[in-house]
Design an enzyme around this catalytic site. Structure first.
Site, PDB file in Angstrom:
ATOM      1  N   ASP A   1       7.546 -56.725 -26.325  1.00 48.27           N
ATOM      2  CA  ASP A   1       6.463 -57.579 -25.836  1.00 48.27           C
ATOM      3  C   ASP A   1       6.682 -59.032 -26.275  1.00 48.27           C
ATOM      4  O   ASP A   1       6.454 -59.966 -25.513  1.00 48.27           O
ATOM      5  CB  ASP A   1       5.118 -57.076 -26.369  1.00 48.27           C
ATOM      6  CG  ASP A   1       4.891 -55.615 -26.054  1.00 48.27           C
ATOM      7  OD1 ASP A   1       5.068 -55.232 -24.893  1.00 48.27           O
ATOM      8  OD2 ASP A   1       4.548 -54.859 -26.970  1.00 48.27           O
TER       9      ASP A   1
ATOM     10  N   HIS B   1       0.555 -51.557 -28.508  1.00 49.67           N
ATOM     11  CA  HIS B   1       1.611 -51.661 -27.492  1.00 49.67           C
ATOM     12  C   HIS B   1       1.110 -50.944 -26.249  1.00 49.67           C
ATOM     13  O   HIS B   1       1.482 -49.825 -25.929  1.00 49.67           O
ATOM     14  CB  HIS B   1       2.903 -51.026 -28.007  1.00 49.67           C
ATOM     15  CG  HIS B   1       4.016 -51.057 -26.998  1.00 49.67           C
ATOM     16  ND1 HIS B   1       4.531 -52.233 -26.501  1.00 49.67           N
ATOM     17  CD2 HIS B   1       4.689 -50.065 -26.382  1.00 49.67           C
ATOM     18  CE1 HIS B   1       5.478 -51.956 -25.632  1.00 49.67           C
ATOM     19  NE2 HIS B   1       5.591 -50.650 -25.534  1.00 49.67           N
TER      20      HIS B   1
END
Length: 307
Positions: free
Chosen positions: A160, A188
């Site tokens: 990410d 996440h």
């Protein structure tokens, strides 16, 4: 004189993320160009024939640092005397599966693997949990390995982070290396919050805030965030498979920067929490939302752990 080999485990080793990952580990991109490696490859019994093909390919690469490859479906073999463990394998969500059923299945996997770490691995082992839900699976593994320091466990949000840096860099027309201090907060999942309020961008020799460099607050507070949050789904939609290449690269980045500097003794290197970071109301609302999801996942997982 060559160093002693370190023992590195990758679980889910017959899967597509591992297929993109193992070559980089074995050739020295993660642990260094002078560090020999023993690779331990764990997968479930039905995947052992596929895993044997992976072993053959690694052998055929003729990599000088790769001293031994140990494929197995047995935890007592895979986790023995480990220096580093990359836990990629997990139960994927299947059609019609409730979220709590997914959590229950993964609690069983990571409780078992945490216990195996506790029983067989070195107490200095550095553990990276990749399999989703990564944050909660990491918590379960750490709770199941009480003799290993909690700071030795981490989960993968580097993908990410890399996605967020890349989006900023592309918007500015610069390399991603010129973007720093991007933060990923929370789970996440699609609630994660990519935060650029502390981000610095180097453009034409000048260091600017991300907001000054891009000059589009609406994009940074809107499409930028949703693009990073939903990038995994966008990749799956486009290539009909998950983001294995970028996930493998993120694993390498994470292990090299977070785990391996301390593992390999770089002046007693360790990670630390940054204190007194200013958080504005916009960021706080995003952080609160993802924290609520994490707490819900944790509480559900704890009921399955029986603790």
């Amino acid at each position: 004189m060559q160093a002693e080999p370190i023992r590195v485990l990758v679980t889910g080793a017959a899967g597509q993320i591992a297929y993109s990952l193992l070559f980089s580990i074995a050739k020295g991109d993660v642990f260094g160009q002078d560090q020999p490696i023993i690779l331990l490859l764990l997968d479930i019994t039905p995947m052992l024939p596929v895993l044997e093909g992976v072993v053959m390919e690694l052998q055929d690469c003729a990599l000088p640092l790769l001293k031994e490859i140990i494929p197995t479906d047995k935890e007592e073999v895979a986790f023995k005397d480990l220096d580093a463990a990359i836990l990629v394998g997990s139960m994927p969500r299947k059609e019609g599966m409730e979220r709590k059923d997914l959590l229950k299945a993964n609690v069983a996997i990571f409780k078992s693997q945490g216990a195996a770490l506790d029983k067989y691995a070195k107490k200095t082992v550095k553990v990276l949990v990749v399999g989703n839900p990564a944050n909660t699976n990491c918590l379960v593994a750490a709770k199941s390995a009480p003799s290993i320091p909690k700071e030795n466990f981490s989960c993968l949000t580097r993908l990410d982070h890399n996605r967020a840096r890349s989006q900023v860099a592309m918007r500015c027309g610069i390399p991603a290396t010129q973007v720093k201090n991007v933060i990923i907060w929370g789970n996440h999942s699609s609630t994660q919050y990519p935060d650029v309020h502390h981000c610095k961008v180097n453009m034409s020799g000048s260091e600017l805030t991300c907001f000054d460099a891009i000059k589009d607050d609406d994009w940074l507070k809107g499409d930028f965030i949703t693009t990073v949050q939903q990038r995994g789904a966008a990749v799956i939609k486009a290539r009909k498979l998950s983001s294995a290449m970028s996930a493998a690269k993120a694993i390498c980045d994470h292990m090299r920067d977070i785990c391996c500097k301390s593992l390999l003794g770089y002046c007693h290197w360790t990670w630390k929490i940054v204190d007194s970071l200013a958080i504005n109301d916009f960021s706080k609302s995003k952080m609160d939302a993802t924290a609520a999801e994490l707490v819900e996942e944790r509480d559900t997982a704890v009921t399955f752990l029986g603790v």
